[in-house]
Design an enzyme around this catalytic site. Structure first.
Site, PDB file in Angstrom:
ATOM      1  N   GLU A  61     -16.709  10.155   6.165  1.00  0.00           N
ATOM      2  CA  GLU A  61     -16.637   8.707   6.297  1.00  0.00           C
ATOM      3  C   GLU A  61     -15.695   8.185   5.223  1.00  0.00           C
ATOM      4  OE1 GLU A  61     -19.728   5.055   6.886  1.00  0.00           O
ATOM      5  OE2 GLU A  61     -20.051   6.280   5.103  1.00  0.00           O
TER       6      GLU A  61
ATOM      7  N   ASP B 235       0.864  -1.165   0.000  1.00  0.00           N
ATOM      8  CA  ASP B 235       0.000   0.000   0.000  1.00  0.00           C
ATOM      9  C   ASP B 235       0.910   1.227   0.000  1.00  0.00           C
ATOM     10  OD1 ASP B 235      -2.258   1.615   0.062  1.00  0.00           O
ATOM     11  OD2 ASP B 235      -3.247   0.440   1.608  1.00  0.00           O
TER      12      ASP B 235
END
Length: 708
Positions: free
Chosen positions: A455, A247
């Site tokens: 979110e 990542d």
């Protein structure tokens, strides 16, 4: 005449060609291939290439593309076939955009055809902000939908990949976002094999080209340098042959945050030793230094570069022609693509409650008030990791279009999360308008929820951390709903969020509740058409909607005890697999073998009849319970599902293949074993729990299967 270089010989295997190409590179040129922004090698015809691109629900972050519902919304369709069509559209648009960018020598980030999607992490906790990117809380559902997504992205050409998919984030990652760069996710061997790894294993078996490691540690090892995850399981046990990437900047976390190494060259060694071939980030700028110090070998660097070049070979980057060369921007945002998007948006919507008010009768609606911070929001349609749609259909605009004879009023009602809308203003400064419009209207549609600014991933607006602190709507929206609860006008909640929400007093007072997720560019039209009965809802919850006062484990606790429908011991707000329709269905003639042998799969079938007056899609679900298990097992687990369309008054026989793995149990040591005994099979329109039966008015059929 000079002999043609092997890497240009299209009759040879991609692996052989890649090895030849890398053999002609200097060590420095090889090392440069191990970074996500790989530098070109002009004397060998290798162009600059940026590996980093995203496609969770459409080609992301590089301009015009079809914006599908966010992944969690697509999961609510429980529709494998449609998921494959969505991914095929994404790969078509990805290739089309790539071809156009190549034409103009634009090799930048988000311009490639290696997509770091899908996300098959398990949505184990409803507070996790990135849960919206996943296919929900069930490993089997995530695996089946993920496999179809991979097939759609990579295509069905026998020689070339259309685009390259990548399963992420391997493994276990599911929050908290604020701690992900330093967090150690401790999971038992049993939970790893039962819950956290199956979807990744399924995608590897399906031929996914890439796997991305997670930021966190897993049982003490950083995921992107984990011998257990990468060497022992992914490469050796599962036989993965594609490329492995970190990542972004996760390898730097080894020394900066996890503190398992002291400096970058040590992090390089740990990652490369365990098979992380590509670094999204910059730590692999230290690869040459690590070679000089004798910490890694030149052979390791060349091996990694060969793996990466093999992927690029499979994509046809070194060949004169591919089957996808004809695609260009004319193939983006086509009528077909919009139609697939609209179908997925419709199937993603979940009707959670309906007291009979839906579908609406437009002739009886002289005035409708549409309100709420997400009513006219484009951001709330998109979710995170999104492209830019050519046209957006908000809920407000779409209701106006669907109710041409009605007067449609609009109030923002409240801010998404702040307590006032105007500056200067005061707390609840739009609530007077909410009351006034509710008094004027025959019906209120209040569009609540969240969006990607509050979110999602790590640090967001106003110091928010991406994750939710609780399951309630923001206070500003709760006040708006409380006002509506005290008015006489019926109201319908349409909620746009990526995860479970407890609607507080709205649970009881709302006439209907629709969970719309982040429904994509066509989402508003799908909502309006659902409200007005243009189609019957068929979406089902891919996650449990808990009550805010349910006793969930600590967010940092990665044990599956009391998590998800498989282990939860309390009664939630709305159960996994649940959703209402505008018609009714009856189930009959459950057929399954009475006996099977260990290691065998089996078929089961059931007949579903539309006993109402409305044609409708529905999701037929099969669950399996191990009745005599000698260790801790799920209450039952989803073992088959099919999305079908049944006309009013007609019946359809549905048959599923139940994999042999469903008849295994996982020991505390993480071993899958076949234990002879009795299994109970359930079939119906929901999971076999009392709450689903109460909410739907229909139970599940049962049959017993004896495994010898």
């Amino acid at each position: 005449m000079e002999e043609k270089a092997k890497y240009l010989d299209e009759s040879l295997s991609f692996q052989e060609r890649a090895a030849d190409l890398v053999s002609r590179m200097t060590l420095e040129e090889c090392a440069a291939q191990l970074l996500h922004g790989a530098k070109g090698v002009p004397h060998l015809g290798v162009k600059d290439y940026n590996w980093w691109n995203e496609a969770l629900h459409g080609v992301a972050r590089c301009g015009m593309a079809t914006v599908f519902p966010q992944a969690i919304g697509m999961a609510a369709s429980f529709d494998e076939e449609l998921m494959g069509k969505v991914a095929d559209v994404i790969s078509t648009e990805g290739r089309a955009k790539y071809n156009s960018y190549q034409k103009y020598q634009d090799y930048g980030i988000y311009k490639g055809i290696t997509f770091w999607s899908p996300n098959v992490n398990i949505f184990r906790d409803p507070r996790w902000g990135r849960g919206q990117e996943t296919y929900g809380e069930d490993p089997y559902l995530a695996a089946r939908l993920g496999v179809q997504f991979v097939h759609g992205l990579q295509g069905d050409d026998p020689h070339y990949m259309k685009t390259a998919a990548c399963a992420k984030h391997y493994a276990v990652h599911s929050g908290p976002e604020k701690l992900r760069h330093e967090f150690d996710a401790r999971a038992t061997k049993q939970d790893m094999e039962e819950t956290y790894l199956p979807a990744f294993h399924a995608l590897v078996d399906a031929g996914v080209e890439g796997v991305m490691g997670a930021y966190n540690r897993v049982n003490g090892e950083p995921a992107c340098g984990s011998k257990t995850l990468l060497q022992d399981i992914l490469l050796k046990k599962w036989g993965f042959e594609g490329y492995i990437t970190s990542d972004c900047w996760a390898i730097a976390d080894f020394h900066l945050h996890h503190k398992v190494t002291e400096k970058p060259v040590e992090s390089v060694k740990l990652a490369l030793d365990n098979g992380c071939y590509l670094n999204c980030g910059c730590t692999y700028e230290h690869v040459l230094h690590a070679v000089e110090l004798g910490m890694i070998t030149e052979e390791q660097v060349r091996h990694a570069a060969t793996k990466l070049m093999t992927t690029r070979m499979k994509l046809g980057m070194f060949d004169a022609h591919t089957p996808f060369d004809h695609l260009d921007l004319q193939d983006v945002d086509t009528p077909y693509n919009r139609d697939v998007n609209y179908r997925m948006a419709c199937e993603s919507l979940v009707l959670l409650k309906n007291n009979g008010i839906l579908p609406l009768n437009p002739e009886k609606l002289g005035c409708v008030a549409v309100m709420g911070p997400n009513a006219n929001s484009i951001v709330a349609l998109e979710g995170n990791y999104h492209g830019t749609a050519n046209q957006y259909h908000t809920v407000l605009e779409s209701i106006r279009a669907a109710l041409p004879q009605s007067r449609v009023l609009y109030s923002e009602g409240s801010h998404l999360y702040e307590e006032k809308l105007e500056d200067p203003g005061y707390d609840g400064d739009r609530l007077g308008e909410v009351r006034a419009m509710a008094d004027m209207a025959d019906l209120v549609v209040v569009v609540t929820g969240l969006d990607e600014t509050v979110e999602g991933e790590e640090l967001l607006a106003q110091g928010m951390e991406g994750d939710k602190q609780d399951l309630l709507l923001p206070y500003s929206q709760r006040r708006m709903i409380e006002v509506l609860c005290n008015q006489d006008t019926p109201f319908v909640i349409v909620n746009l969020s990526g995860s479970a929400i407890d609607f507080g007093p709205g649970n009881e007072k709302a006439a209907a509740i629709i969970q719309a997720w982040y429904p994509g560019a066509m989402g508003g039209k799908a909502v309006a058409d659902l409200l007005t009965g243009k189609f019957s809802p068929s979406g089902r919850l891919p996650v449990t909607f808990y009550r805010n006062d349910n006793q969930l484990p600590d967010f940092c606790d990665y044990s599956m005890k009391n998590r998800t429908y498989k282990y939860f011991t309390e009664e939630p707000l709305f159960p996994f697999g649940y959703g209402l329709s505008y018609t009714t269905f009856a189930y009959s003639q459950l057929e399954a073998p009475e006996h099977i042998r260990a290691g065998e799969s089996c078929q089961a079938s059931v007949t579903v009849t539309n006993t109402g007056k409305v044609d409708s899609g529905t999701v037929v679900q099969f669950y399996l319970k191990d009745v005599e298990a000698s260790t801790t097992v799920p209450k039952y687990r989803l073992c088959g599902f099919t999305h079908v369309f049944v006309k009013a008054g007609e019946s359809q026989k549905v048959t599923v293949e139940i994999p042999s793995q469903m008849f295994t149990l996982v020991t505390e040591e993480g071993e899958r074993v076949f234990e002879p005994g009795t299994f109970r099979l359930y079939a119906g329109g929901s999971q076999p729990d009392s709450l689903s039966q109460r909410l739907t008015g229909t139970g599940c059929l049962e049959a017993e299967i004896q495994m010898d």
